[in-house]
Design a protein around this motif. Structure first.
Motif, PDB file in Angstrom:
ATOM      1  N   HIS A 171     -11.785  -3.696   1.715  1.00 15.37           N
ATOM      2  CA  HIS A 171     -10.291  -3.821   1.340  1.00 15.37           C
ATOM      3  C   HIS A 171      -9.834  -4.858   2.338  1.00 15.37           C
ATOM      4  O   HIS A 171     -10.233  -5.109   3.304  1.00 15.37           O
ATOM      5  CB  HIS A 171      -9.509  -2.539   1.854  1.00 15.37           C
TER       6      HIS A 171
ATOM      7  N   LEU B  57      -3.131  -4.802  -2.941  1.00 15.77           N
ATOM      8  CA  LEU B  57      -3.163  -5.380  -1.835  1.00 15.77           C
ATOM      9  C   LEU B  57      -3.251  -7.136  -1.991  1.00 15.77           C
ATOM     10  O   LEU B  57      -3.174  -7.575  -0.999  1.00 15.77           O
ATOM     11  CB  LEU B  57      -4.347  -5.034  -1.035  1.00 15.77           C
TER      12      LEU B  57
ATOM     13  N   ASP C  62       0.739  -1.151  -0.036  1.00 14.78           N
ATOM     14  CA  ASP C  62      -0.047  -0.169  -0.024  1.00 14.78           C
ATOM     15  C   ASP C  62       0.713   1.349  -0.012  1.00 14.78           C
ATOM     16  O   ASP C  62       0.673   2.289  -0.742  1.00 14.78           O
ATOM     17  CB  ASP C  62      -0.848  -0.100   1.241  1.00 14.78           C
TER      18      ASP C  62
ATOM     19  N   ILE D  22      -9.602  -8.384  -3.223  1.00 13.68           N
ATOM     20  CA  ILE D  22     -10.887  -7.293  -2.832  1.00 13.68           C
ATOM     21  C   ILE D  22     -11.864  -8.063  -2.535  1.00 13.68           C
ATOM     22  O   ILE D  22     -12.190  -9.301  -3.195  1.00 13.68           O
ATOM     23  CB  ILE D  22     -10.775  -6.495  -4.145  1.00 13.68           C
TER      24      ILE D  22
ATOM     25  N   ILE E 140      -7.351  -1.811  -6.467  1.00 14.74           N
ATOM     26  CA  ILE E 140      -7.132  -2.059  -5.094  1.00 14.74           C
ATOM     27  C   ILE E 140      -6.716  -3.277  -5.061  1.00 14.74           C
ATOM     28  O   ILE E 140      -5.626  -3.685  -4.176  1.00 14.74           O
ATOM     29  CB  ILE E 140      -8.315  -1.748  -4.115  1.00 14.74           C
TER      30      ILE E 140
END
Length: 503
Positions: free
Chosen positions: A160, A137, A26, A140, A133
């Motif tokens: 998230h 990461l 992130d 999702i 996202i």
């Protein structure tokens, strides 16, 4: 009660490796140099000698060996430059998946009409954001929500992965708990926990500390949860209107580092996993390039006799743009009176080649082709040539679609069920067929030439040629276009084998 009942450590300790990794990804994805320096410990000057720390063991030694872990020398300004390639990677991944909206089709006409309303442009924007996202990461979560005071239909929202506690059964998501910090005050932290199980959602509000969940308190104690207090049952649950789990998890790619971890093996992998050292080296390369430019600025060294006094206590200066100078009344000291020009070389080619090689290696390690990100020029080519040049990116896109397609089918079925439960309408919730559009569109001129060759060779019907030129059209649109083409070409004649009675 499925929600925690005791004052436990939060987040749970077994999530530590995953949360630490996601925090690193992130930080790179955010593109914030201050966060990078804070992450790697290079934000303060005057600390331990970085050269000594690089030979140390443990965490401190490992951090000091990163370029971003080298502190800026005391008294100097920060000259580190960050190249936001992590954001380009994750954004490019989302563009490959959802540059065009996916198509959802069901058998029931009433349900299809309602589904078209639910899957408007807002859904595409949500999917694009969720895909970016998830690429950053490693995964999702998506789920349907509704609020009758906000809209007259249900919609999709993303959760998230760094705020989720999932539970997997044989590799499939069976339950998940999301948490959110709703208030921090005087060292106390209020967390809102939502546990999703098939058919219901448990809501709980906890007052604790930074590391402890604390005790359960009434939902009315926080504005964010007060609206759910009248809706929850005696067990603290709210019905979803869908018999199955109303949450889907889409892992970005299969995990490498946690494949042997019993509770993390089903988590996904970020596109940035493993390329952090290369991104660190790329930032160092560009910063060195900019340093060469700063040092390469031409400088003129003049004798002290050439300086003009600015007055007592104000020093002296020299104006290099002045066209006429008065004679300098000093003794001739030979070379001591000459002007010295300092001009350092700027190693442009060396830095550019190093940076390009690092970028190509980062893209290749992440599973993409350089052509996808504009490396190699923007010369107009056919769709076939584009696909050939971007084969690695297309392969990565295909692997991600294998994970997205079944998850979206489950998600849309849950969306229809929740929408029917909250707003009615007579729809029949069912699992749709999901089709992803081609991310590379064929050139119209190339399609026209292909259709012309096929027609002259009598190798394709008018219906086939229309479908080739307009793959996005449905059967009714194709039939109408075929009729117009036949009418304009004079071939719209009836079948003689079906013309009236024979004499």
């Amino acid at each position: 009660m499925p929600l925690p009942t005791g004052d436990t450590t939060w987040p749970p300790p077994h999530l530590g490796p995953a949360l630490d990794a996601m925090h690193t990804w992130d930080t790179w994805w955010s593109g914030d140099p201050d966060r990078l320096e804070s992450l790697y410990g290079g934000s303060t000057g005057g600390g331990p000698d970085p050269k000594r720390m690089q030979y140390a063991g443990g965490v401190m030694g490992r951090i000091a060996r990163w370029w971003w872990g080298t502190p800026t020398a005391a008294g100097e300004r920060r000259t580190k430059l960050h190249v936001p390639i992590a954001g380009d990677l994750c954004g490019g991944s989302a563009d490959l998946l959802f540059s065009e909206p996916p198509r959802f089709t069901v058998d029931d006409d009433t349900t299809q009409a309602r589904l078209d309303v639910l899957t408007d442009d807002g859904l595409l924007a949500t999917l694009q954001t969720a895909a970016e996202i998830g690429a950053a990461l490693g995964g999702i979560y998506l789920r349907p929500v509704y609020d009758q005071d906000v809209a007259d239909r249900a919609w999709i929202t993303a959760e998230h992965a760094d705020r989720a506690l999932p539970e997997f059964t044989w590799g499939r998501l069976s339950a998940v708990t999301f948490w959110r910090v709703v208030r921090e005050e005087d060292g106390q932290v209020w967390r809102w926990l939502q546990r999703h199980e098939p058919g219901r959602i448990f809501h709980g509000l906890y007052q604790g500390t930074k590391d402890k969940l604390g005790r359960a308190v009434p939902l009315e104690d926080a504005d964010e949860t007060a609206g759910f207090a009248p809706l929850v049952s005696a067990e603290g649950a709210v019905e979803t209107g869908y018999d199955g789990l109303d949450v889907v998890y889409i892992p970005n790619q299969s995990s490498r580092r946690w494949r042997c971890h019993p509770r993390l093996k089903d988590w996904g992998r970020s596109d940035l996993d493993g390329v952090e050292p290369l991104m660190d080296a790329l930032d160092e390369t560009y910063s060195s390039w900019m340093r060469d430019i700063r040092l390469g600025k031409g400088r003129i060294v003049v004798p002290e006799s050439y300086l003009q006094s600015s007055g007592p206590g104000r020093g002296a200066s020299w104006n290099p743009d002045q066209e006429a100078f008065a004679g300098v009344n000093v003794l001739n000291r030979g070379e001591g009176m000459a002007l010295t020009v300092a001009q350092f070389a700027v190693r442009v080619a060396e830095h550019r080649d190093t940076a390009e090689d690092l970028v190509n290696q980062i893209l290749r390690s992440a599973g993409y082709s350089g052509q996808t990100f504009g490396i190699g020029g923007d010369v107009a080519v056919t769709a076939t040539e584009v696909t050939a040049r971007e084969r690695r990116s297309m392969t990565t896109r295909g692997k991600k679609i294998l994970r997205w397609r079944p998850a979206l089918a489950h998600l849309v079925e849950a969306l229809l069920a929740v929408d029917q439960y909250a707003f009615g309408g007579g729809t029949v919730p069912q699992r749709p067929t999901v089709e992803f559009e081609d991310s590379v569109q064929e050139d119209p001129l190339s399609l026209a030439n292909t259709a012309d060759v096929l027609r002259r060779a009598q190798a394709a019907s008018t219906d086939t040629l229309v479908r080739m030129a307009h793959p996005e059209w449905d059967d009714d649109q194709v039939a109408a276009e075929v009729a117009l083409v036949r009418q304009e070409s004079g071939t719209a004649v009836s079948d003689p084998m079906q013309a009236g009675d024979w004499p």
